[in-house]
Design an enzyme around this catalytic site. Sequence first.
Site, PDB file in Angstrom:
ATOM      1  N   SER A 100       0.823  -1.219   0.000  1.00 11.22           N
ATOM      2  CA  SER A 100       0.000   0.000   0.000  1.00 11.22           C
ATOM      3  C   SER A 100       0.859   1.272   0.000  1.00 11.22           C
ATOM      4  O   SER A 100       1.542   1.544  -0.973  1.00 11.22           O
ATOM      5  CB  SER A 100      -0.945  -0.063   1.197  1.00 11.22           C
ATOM      6  OG  SER A 100      -1.887   0.958   1.156  1.00 11.22           O
ATOM      7  N   ASP A 243      -2.015   6.389  -3.373  1.00 12.47           N
ATOM      8  CA  ASP A 243      -0.950   5.641  -2.697  1.00 12.47           C
ATOM      9  C   ASP A 243      -0.504   4.503  -3.633  1.00 12.47           C
ATOM     10  O   ASP A 243      -0.948   4.418  -4.779  1.00 12.47           O
ATOM     11  CB  ASP A 243      -1.432   5.132  -1.333  1.00 12.47           C
ATOM     12  CG  ASP A 243      -2.535   4.109  -1.444  1.00 12.47           C
ATOM     13  OD1 ASP A 243      -3.296   4.162  -2.442  1.00 12.47           O
ATOM     14  OD2 ASP A 243      -2.653   3.250  -0.557  1.00 12.47           O
ATOM     15  N   ASP A 245      -1.046   1.326  -3.997  1.00 16.17           N
ATOM     16  CA  ASP A 245      -1.994   0.374  -4.586  1.00 16.17           C
ATOM     17  C   ASP A 245      -3.317   1.046  -4.970  1.00 16.17           C
ATOM     18  O   ASP A 245      -4.286   0.354  -5.310  1.00 16.17           O
ATOM     19  CB  ASP A 245      -2.223  -0.838  -3.672  1.00 16.17           C
ATOM     20  CG  ASP A 245      -2.916  -0.480  -2.366  1.00 16.17           C
ATOM     21  OD1 ASP A 245      -2.868   0.699  -1.961  1.00 16.17           O
ATOM     22  OD2 ASP A 245      -3.508  -1.386  -1.744  1.00 16.17           O
ATOM     23  N   ASP A 247      -5.822   2.557  -3.602  1.00 17.91           N
ATOM     24  CA  ASP A 247      -7.142   2.491  -2.964  1.00 17.91           C
ATOM     25  C   ASP A 247      -7.468   3.803  -2.260  1.00 17.91           C
ATOM     26  O   ASP A 247      -8.555   3.953  -1.710  1.00 17.91           O
ATOM     27  CB  ASP A 247      -7.271   1.287  -2.010  1.00 17.91           C
ATOM     28  CG  ASP A 247      -6.270   1.296  -0.871  1.00 17.91           C
ATOM     29  OD1 ASP A 247      -5.312   2.093  -0.916  1.00 17.91           O
ATOM     30  OD2 ASP A 247      -6.427   0.486   0.070  1.00 17.91           O
TER      31      ASP A 247
HETATM   32 MG    MG Z   1      -3.472   1.489  -0.060  1.00 18.39          MG
END
Ligand code: MG
Length: 460
Positions: A100, A243, A245, A247
């Site tokens: 992440s 960020d 990844d 999300d």
């Molecule tokens: Mg993330």
Amino acid sequence: MKVFGSSGTRGVANEELTPGFVLRVAKAAGTAWGSGADGGAECIALARDTRYTGRMLADAAASGLASTGTDVDRLGIVPTPGAQAYAEREGVPVMVITASHNPPQYNGVKLVGPNGVELSVATLEGIEEILLTESFAVAPWDETGRVREVEGVRRAYVDQLLEAVDRENIADADLTVALDPGHGAGALTSPDFFRELGCRVVTVNGQADGHFPGRDPEPVPDNLEDLGRLVRATDADVGIAHDGDADRAIFFDENGEYVEGDATLAALAAAELEADDVTVSAVNVSQRLVDVVTEVGADLELTPIGSTNIITRIQELAANGERIPIAGEGNGGVFFPEYRLSRDGAYTAARFLELVAERPASEVVAPYGGYANVRRNVEYESTAERDAMLDAAANQANTSDAELNTRDGYRLDYGDAWVLARPSGTEPLVRIYAEAREADRAEELAGDMCDALTEAKVNA
Ligand code: MG
């Protein structure tokens, strides 16, 4: 839980998070989820973000899953919400190799169920038990899983996003979007998505690159100065940062000014919530969201910090027939449960663009600016001191007209302001947070709490 925290398991790649460890996590997941388990999946999908060690660790994961007798669909580099969309669409669990927002040297594992939702604490504990006791399923050689590459997963994710938002409204506004995917997985999906929404897109840190040469994956102001400059240089209407990844989404207004994640959450919530709706956030929730909820006549439920706790609470409330159109934290991670019970940076950004289509970004968030936050720490040397301090925090609630919430530390809500005393998970200190519209008020509440804790410590 020892292995899985509130956001999966993470560590420095090849030191803490070795291929051997990921192999064992995969064997445990394959045992719990796979074709050998009761009602298990024939196939488990595997995705990763752009980290340099992602391929190495995904190879280990593929071997581990296949050894339990389960087929493996390799999705390649996909944002975590894209992997969740795949899980939901195909009805298969997904193992995601991602850390992440952590720095480049880190990597980690997230586990997503066949409904597209991150696994509950209870399910993770079952997998952890298999991992710690090494009670792995072992398939005979001719029943080990087949591994195949699946093409087009990123494209399918973008198509699904385009279906889910008000494309016409956004396209009509002729917006320029300055985008900073931070070399993460969103670099391979968000530029296409915003372009196909009818925006002009300019990017910084727009190449997928596991060394993250332009900035670290965490979208905090210190890492985003280039994005602010890009907004000003291109006269963009909004800046969007993800960020690693993708999300999460963090925004800049049309003047290139950073927008607090709490202000964005409040603006999105104000657009979404109706009377008698419920929204869910963590115990450090901003007064900004409290004010929106009060204004609208909705309810606010607070959970311990961490997205797994928020997901669990949303599921409980939904099971009771409550409508929860929006939830989340002030770090850019927002849930729109009617879309999917997952955080999705691109979707969140598109919902913000729907607001920016109506008026400038600075005006969208203006009502939610100007709050004052104060933080203090009180150190302790023994558990007796710590316990005395926490008793004093509870006592502060009893001797005032504040509403007490003890889900994670002691949060005192005064209506116009709040203060939270919460023991640090990693250091011997109690953290105090206070927030109010007036700086004096926040200082006063933090100061009173600080005095009460210090006095209790001295007398312990
Ligand atoms: Mg993330």
